[in-house]
Scaffold this motif. Structure first.
Motif, PDB file in Angstrom:
ATOM      1  N   ALA A  25       0.838  -1.203   0.000  1.00  0.00           N
ATOM      2  CA  ALA A  25       0.000   0.000   0.000  1.00  0.00           C
ATOM      3  C   ALA A  25       0.877   1.258   0.000  1.00  0.00           C
ATOM      4  CB  ALA A  25      -0.932   0.000   1.212  1.00  0.00           C
ATOM      5  N   ALA A  26       1.969   1.242   0.769  1.00  0.00           N
ATOM      6  CA  ALA A  26       2.892   2.386   0.800  1.00  0.00           C
ATOM      7  C   ALA A  26       3.497   2.625  -0.581  1.00  0.00           C
ATOM      8  CB  ALA A  26       3.987   2.162   1.840  1.00  0.00           C
ATOM      9  N   CYS A  53       7.346  19.738   8.713  1.00  0.00           N
ATOM     10  CA  CYS A  53       6.979  18.321   8.728  1.00  0.00           C
ATOM     11  C   CYS A  53       5.716  18.096   7.896  1.00  0.00           C
ATOM     12  CB  CYS A  53       6.764  17.876  10.172  1.00  0.00           C
ATOM     13  SG  CYS A  53       6.826  16.101  10.383  1.00  0.00           S
ATOM     14  N   TRP A  54       5.765  17.061   7.080  1.00  0.00           N
ATOM     15  CA  TRP A  54       4.674  16.692   6.191  1.00  0.00           C
ATOM     16  C   TRP A  54       4.277  15.246   6.466  1.00  0.00           C
ATOM     17  CZ3 TRP A  54       2.850  20.001   2.250  1.00  0.00           C
ATOM     18  CH2 TRP A  54       3.510  21.219   2.198  1.00  0.00           C
ATOM     19  N   TYR A  55       3.042  14.912   6.162  1.00  0.00           N
ATOM     20  CA  TYR A  55       2.595  13.528   6.335  1.00  0.00           C
ATOM     21  C   TYR A  55       1.726  13.111   5.169  1.00  0.00           C
ATOM     22  CZ  TYR A  55      -2.007  15.225   7.855  1.00  0.00           C
ATOM     23  OH  TYR A  55      -3.240  15.822   7.913  1.00  0.00           O
ATOM     24  N   ALA A  56       1.594  11.806   5.024  1.00  0.00           N
ATOM     25  CA  ALA A  56       0.709  11.241   4.012  1.00  0.00           C
ATOM     26  C   ALA A  56       0.055   9.995   4.593  1.00  0.00           C
ATOM     27  CB  ALA A  56       1.476  10.895   2.741  1.00  0.00           C
ATOM     28  N   ARG A  57      -1.117   9.707   4.086  1.00  0.00           N
ATOM     29  CA  ARG A  57      -1.865   8.519   4.497  1.00  0.00           C
ATOM     30  C   ARG A  57      -1.396   7.352   3.657  1.00  0.00           C
ATOM     31  NH1 ARG A  57      -7.134   6.127   3.083  1.00  0.00           N
ATOM     32  NH2 ARG A  57      -8.203   5.590   5.018  1.00  0.00           N
ATOM     33  N   THR A  64       2.824   8.166   7.186  1.00  0.00           N
ATOM     34  CA  THR A  64       4.249   8.331   6.970  1.00  0.00           C
ATOM     35  C   THR A  64       4.605   9.809   7.126  1.00  0.00           C
ATOM     36  OG1 THR A  64       6.074   7.863   5.454  1.00  0.00           O
ATOM     37  CG2 THR A  64       3.980   8.491   4.449  1.00  0.00           C
ATOM     38  N   LEU A  65       5.843  10.081   7.558  1.00  0.00           N
ATOM     39  CA  LEU A  65       6.292  11.444   7.830  1.00  0.00           C
ATOM     40  C   LEU A  65       7.515  11.803   7.000  1.00  0.00           C
ATOM     41  CD1 LEU A  65       6.050  11.419  11.724  1.00  0.00           C
ATOM     42  CD2 LEU A  65       4.757  12.922  10.188  1.00  0.00           C
ATOM     43  N   ILE A  78       7.545   5.733   9.038  1.00  0.00           N
ATOM     44  CA  ILE A  78       6.274   5.161   8.610  1.00  0.00           C
ATOM     45  C   ILE A  78       5.824   4.214   9.711  1.00  0.00           C
ATOM     46  CG2 ILE A  78       7.395   3.320   7.272  1.00  0.00           C
ATOM     47  CD1 ILE A  78       5.014   3.513   5.279  1.00  0.00           C
ATOM     48  N   GLY A  79       4.542   4.278  10.049  1.00  0.00           N
ATOM     49  CA  GLY A  79       4.040   3.418  11.121  1.00  0.00           C
ATOM     50  C   GLY A  79       2.546   3.576  11.317  1.00  0.00           C
TER      51      GLY A  79
END
Length: 150
Positions: A25-26, A53-57, A64-65, A78-79
């Motif tokens: 999926a990542a 700092c940025w993130y994604a689903r 993930t960061l 990622i976690g």
């Protein structure tokens, strides 16, 4: 200048611990990020509490960061969504539980002094940890310890 995406060693370590379906999926989400960063399923955003700092689903349960540095997104973690929430908790948004209810004028000097001394909260510790992870990610980039995420 095009935007680059790289993965640090820390990211790779976190990634390897994920279930295979989350890794897949990542990978799929990253391909989508490269193609259409505004795609709604990514929720690719800057953290509201931090400009660096940025993130994604990744999935409903994983995030993930990254930090953006010199037009490069450095993906460093990622976690699980729960760990993401703990790691990115903004202590400024929390209401302290030790606020006095009495007016300040009525407090003794000793009470006022004691109410200012607090033990660091879990959120404070997590914010420090996030700072450390970001600095480590930037160091990895500057010292060429990363891989391109193609």
């Amino acid at each position: 200048m095009s935007v680059r995406h790289i993965r640090t060693d820390n990211f790779k370590k976190c990634y390897k611990k994920l279930p295979r379906n989350v890794q897949q999926a990542a990978d799929s989400q990253f391909k989508l990020l490269k193609k259409d960063p505004q795609h709604p399923s990514l929720q690719f955003r800057q953290l509201s509490s931090r400009s660096d700092c940025w993130y994604a689903r990744v999935t409903q349960d994983y995030r993930t960061l990254a930090t953006k540095y010199q037009n490069v997104y450095i993906w460093f973690w990622i976690g699980t969504h729960a760990k993401f929430n703990a790691l990115t908790a903004n202590p400024k948004n929390l209401v302290p539980n030790n606020l006095p209810f009495d007016p300040i004028e009525e407090q003794s000097p000793l009470t006022s002094t004691l109410s200012l001394m607090t033990v660091p909260s879990t959120e404070d510790i997590n914010a420090l940890r996030l700072d450390d992870l970001i600095q480590e990610a930037i160091s990895d980039f500057e010292e060429d310890r990363y891989v391109e995420w193609d």
